[in-house]
Write a protein that holds these residues in place. Sequence first.
Motif, short mmCIF file in Angstrom:
data_model
loop_
_atom_site.label_atom_id
_atom_site.label_comp_id
_atom_site.label_asym_id
_atom_site.label_seq_id
_atom_site.Cartn_x
_atom_site.Cartn_y
_atom_site.Cartn_z
N MET A 28 0.83 -1.21 0.00
CA MET A 28 0.00 0.00 0.00
C MET A 28 0.86 1.25 0.00
O MET A 28 2.06 1.18 0.20
N ILE A 29 0.17 2.37 -0.23
CA ILE A 29 0.82 3.69 -0.27
C ILE A 29 0.35 4.49 0.94
O ILE A 29 -0.85 4.49 1.24
N TYR A 30 1.29 5.13 1.62
CA TYR A 30 0.91 6.13 2.62
C TYR A 30 1.18 7.48 1.98
O TYR A 30 2.33 7.81 1.66
N TRP A 31 0.12 8.27 1.81
CA TRP A 31 0.20 9.58 1.15
C TRP A 31 0.26 10.67 2.22
O TRP A 31 -0.72 10.92 2.91
N PHE A 32 1.42 11.27 2.35
CA PHE A 32 1.56 12.42 3.25
C PHE A 32 0.92 13.62 2.57
O PHE A 32 1.25 13.94 1.43
N ARG A 33 0.03 14.29 3.28
CA ARG A 33 -0.65 15.47 2.74
C ARG A 33 -0.21 16.69 3.54
O ARG A 33 0.84 17.25 3.30
N LEU B 177 -9.18 3.04 -6.89
CA LEU B 177 -8.31 2.86 -5.72
C LEU B 177 -9.13 2.91 -4.44
O LEU B 177 -10.09 3.67 -4.35
N THR B 178 -8.74 2.12 -3.48
CA THR B 178 -9.34 2.19 -2.16
C THR B 178 -8.54 3.20 -1.36
O THR B 178 -7.34 3.02 -1.15
N VAL B 179 -9.19 4.27 -0.93
CA VAL B 179 -8.53 5.32 -0.15
C VAL B 179 -9.12 5.30 1.25
O VAL B 179 -10.32 5.49 1.42
N LYS B 180 -8.29 5.04 2.23
CA LYS B 180 -8.71 5.05 3.62
C LYS B 180 -8.22 6.35 4.25
O LYS B 180 -7.02 6.60 4.31
N SER C 251 -3.24 -1.39 -4.08
CA SER C 251 -4.64 -1.06 -4.34
C SER C 251 -5.19 -0.12 -3.28
O SER C 251 -6.30 0.38 -3.44
N HIS C 252 -4.44 0.10 -2.21
CA HIS C 252 -4.91 0.93 -1.11
C HIS C 252 -3.98 2.12 -0.89
O HIS C 252 -2.76 1.98 -0.99
N ILE C 253 -4.59 3.24 -0.59
CA ILE C 253 -3.86 4.44 -0.19
C ILE C 253 -4.41 4.88 1.15
O ILE C 253 -5.63 4.95 1.33
#
Length: 168
Positions: free
Chosen positions: A35-40, A152-155, A128-130
């Motif tokens: 999975m991806i961890y998206w820093f915002r 994409l599944t975004v949590k 498939s998950h962010i």
Amino acid sequence: ALHGGWAIRGSFDNGVLKVFAFTHVTQNLRTMHVMIYWFRNDLRLHDNPALLQAIAESDAMLCVYCHAPRDATVAWGFARQGHHRRVFLSQALLDLRQRLEAQGQRLLECCGNPMMMLPIIAEAIGASHIYCEAIEAPYEQDEIAGLRRQGLTVKTFWQSTLLEIDAL
């Protein structure tokens, strides 16, 4: 500790992704939950509920930050980020990179719209998950909706208050 280190090769030409190759340095990706961890906006490693959940639910994780193009404007025509914000962000991202590297993780920084960049990255690494923080603002909510429309599944995790939402 953060886990799932990556060797990343890529190049950006005028903010456009040109070459992209990832190699996971410890395991075969086909048998892993990637999975991806998206820093915002929230660039903390400690006390970061979204990041902690991402670590708990993945075998391998790629940390990503998407820079807005320098000439990006908001609906009213002014710059999305001014000079002082860019300087602060540069310093904060340097600190984040150093803290991630101390944990055996890297930060992939790309320039462009997250709705374009994150699906490309996800496909390249088989994610498939962010996971990311929830931001209650129209532009940021549109980004999440756009990623979901692309399959994409975004949590998202609310973490912008001192207390949990349910405690308010």
